[in-house]
Design a protein around this motif. Structure first.
Motif, PDB file in Angstrom:
ATOM      1  N   ARG A 158       0.858  -1.127   0.039  1.00  0.00           N
ATOM      2  CA  ARG A 158      -0.117   0.106  -0.098  1.00  0.00           C
ATOM      3  C   ARG A 158       1.119   1.237  -0.009  1.00  0.00           C
ATOM      4  NH1 ARG A 158      -2.370  -3.251   4.183  1.00  0.00           N
ATOM      5  NH2 ARG A 158      -1.551  -1.551   5.803  1.00  0.00           N
ATOM      6  N   PHE A 159       0.423   2.226  -0.523  1.00  0.00           N
ATOM      7  CA  PHE A 159       0.910   3.712  -0.541  1.00  0.00           C
ATOM      8  C   PHE A 159       0.146   4.579  -0.845  1.00  0.00           C
ATOM      9  CE2 PHE A 159       1.392   2.425  -5.029  1.00  0.00           C
ATOM     10  CZ  PHE A 159       0.942   3.314  -5.720  1.00  0.00           C
ATOM     11  N   ASP A 160       0.478   5.868  -0.277  1.00  0.00           N
ATOM     12  CA  ASP A 160      -0.420   7.176  -0.486  1.00  0.00           C
ATOM     13  C   ASP A 160      -0.241   7.672  -1.989  1.00  0.00           C
ATOM     14  OD1 ASP A 160      -2.051   9.292   0.174  1.00  0.00           O
ATOM     15  OD2 ASP A 160      -0.157  10.394   0.507  1.00  0.00           O
ATOM     16  N   ALA A 161      -1.662   7.884  -2.407  1.00  0.00           N
ATOM     17  CA  ALA A 161      -1.214   8.152  -3.982  1.00  0.00           C
ATOM     18  C   ALA A 161      -2.095   9.782  -4.006  1.00  0.00           C
ATOM     19  CB  ALA A 161      -2.379   7.380  -4.917  1.00  0.00           C
ATOM     20  N   PRO A 162      -0.963  10.838  -3.682  1.00  0.00           N
ATOM     21  CA  PRO A 162      -1.353  12.100  -3.753  1.00  0.00           C
ATOM     22  C   PRO A 162      -1.950  12.742  -5.158  1.00  0.00           C
ATOM     23  CG  PRO A 162       0.804  12.036  -3.844  1.00  0.00           C
ATOM     24  CD  PRO A 162       0.526  10.710  -3.665  1.00  0.00           C
ATOM     25  N   LEU A 168       2.962  11.923  -7.026  1.00  0.00           N
ATOM     26  CA  LEU A 168       2.224  10.656  -7.284  1.00  0.00           C
ATOM     27  C   LEU A 168       3.393   9.872  -8.165  1.00  0.00           C
ATOM     28  CD1 LEU A 168       0.178   8.683  -7.703  1.00  0.00           C
ATOM     29  CD2 LEU A 168      -0.739   9.740  -9.359  1.00  0.00           C
ATOM     30  N   ALA A 169       4.145  10.586  -9.045  1.00  0.00           N
ATOM     31  CA  ALA A 169       5.173   9.620  -9.743  1.00  0.00           C
ATOM     32  C   ALA A 169       6.205   9.100  -8.995  1.00  0.00           C
ATOM     33  CB  ALA A 169       5.758  10.509 -10.795  1.00  0.00           C
ATOM     34  N   ASP A 170       6.548  10.040  -7.722  1.00  0.00           N
ATOM     35  CA  ASP A 170       7.633   9.575  -6.824  1.00  0.00           C
ATOM     36  C   ASP A 170       7.092   8.337  -6.093  1.00  0.00           C
ATOM     37  OD1 ASP A 170       9.352  11.747  -7.728  1.00  0.00           O
ATOM     38  OD2 ASP A 170       8.696  12.970  -5.816  1.00  0.00           O
TER      39      ASP A 170
END
Length: 285
Positions: free
Chosen positions: A221-225, A231-233
């Motif tokens: 899981r990861f935060d998708a700003p 987001l690309a990072d």
């Protein structure tokens, strides 16, 4: 229950501050107000400040009003009193320098605590001693470790970890030295193991559960700003994690779950490409 809106949260915070002197009595002077939670007009969660009012802190030790607190972050002196143990379910051992002094005090006291969750810094000699002391926490179900630099093999084999429901580990650096020994285990020490793994400057959450036999199931899981550069990072960091997890054959299922839908097809393609090395995988976007 859903999360409070911003205005509701402000009103709740203001009301808590207004009611606190009456509810907490002499404890009020040693509490960080922003950490206080009330349930049915009683104190249920708080963090303690011993340095601002030392005399008030000494006078608060052993006070009956600690007996309703279920979630506590406080110096060990507070939790060693019987009144603080009455309802206590979750205890956060405070940060205390490079020697992890507060954790050392907790172990030296040889007091059996009825807590279900323990949160602490996983560094220095006291933490290594803690790993052997399951006898002090017979009801423990969840372990939260911060800034963990423990030896991975020692951690996963420790008596403290055996048979827990959850182990949550915040890693300050190279995460592979924790995941590789974990995947090699015949059986996980806990039903769920969550690693907050740092890749470059981004944190990726890796959640491991048992699969068939010695295999494991993993959710990434990861935060998708909303900001496209940020987001690309995050996507790049997730792709790198997926490219470096070993041994692949021990992962019977891998699911990637961003915090929100990713519309950019290039990002989706990159994540799908990284998942191709796994026998069974899914991208939830």
């Amino acid at each position: 229950a859903g999360k409070l809106g911003r205005d509701d949260a402000k009103r709740e915070k203001a009301l808590t501050k207004e009611l606190l002197p009456r509810i907490a009595g002499p404890l009020e002077r040693v509490l960080y107000t922003g950490t206080v939670a009330l349930e049915c007009s009683i104190l249920s969660a708080c963090s303690v400040d011993e340095s601002t009012h030392p005399q008030a802190f000494d006078e608060a030790l052993g006070h009956p009003l600690w007996s309703t607190v279920r979630d506590l972050a406080a110096p060990v002196a507070v939790v060693l009193e019987a009144s603080a143990q009455r309802s206590l379910e979750r205890y956060h051992v405070p940060r205390s320098g490079f020697d992890n002094g507060e954790l050392a005090k907790l172990l030296a006291a040889e007091t059996v605590l009825p807590i279900r969750c323990l949160s602490c810094i996983a560094q220095a000699a006291p933490f290594n001693q803690l790993l052997e002391r399951r006898d002090l926490f017979p009801q423990l179900r969840r372990l939260e470790l911060h800034s963990c630099n423990a030896d991975a093999a020692t951690l996963w084999a420790a008596p403290l970890c055996a048979g827990l429901d959850e182990i949550v580990v915040e890693l300050p650096w190279i995460w592979q030295r924790f995941t590789e020994p974990l995947l090699e285990l015949e059986a996980l020490p806990a039903a769920r193991i969550e690693l907050s793994a740092k890749q470059s400057y981004e944190h990726i959450t890796l959640e491991f559960r048992a699969g068939e036999g010695a295999n494991k199931r993993l959710e990434v899981r990861f935060d998708a700003p909303s900001n496209r550069h940020s987001l690309a990072d995050r996507v790049e960091a997730a792709v790198e994690v997926l490219a470096r997890l070993e041994p692949v054959e021990r992962l019977e299922q891998v699911i990637v779950r961003p915090s929100r839908r990713i519309k950019d097809e290039a990002h989706r393609k990159a994540l799908r490409g990284a998942l191709e090395r796994y026998p069974a995988s899914e991208l939830v976007v």
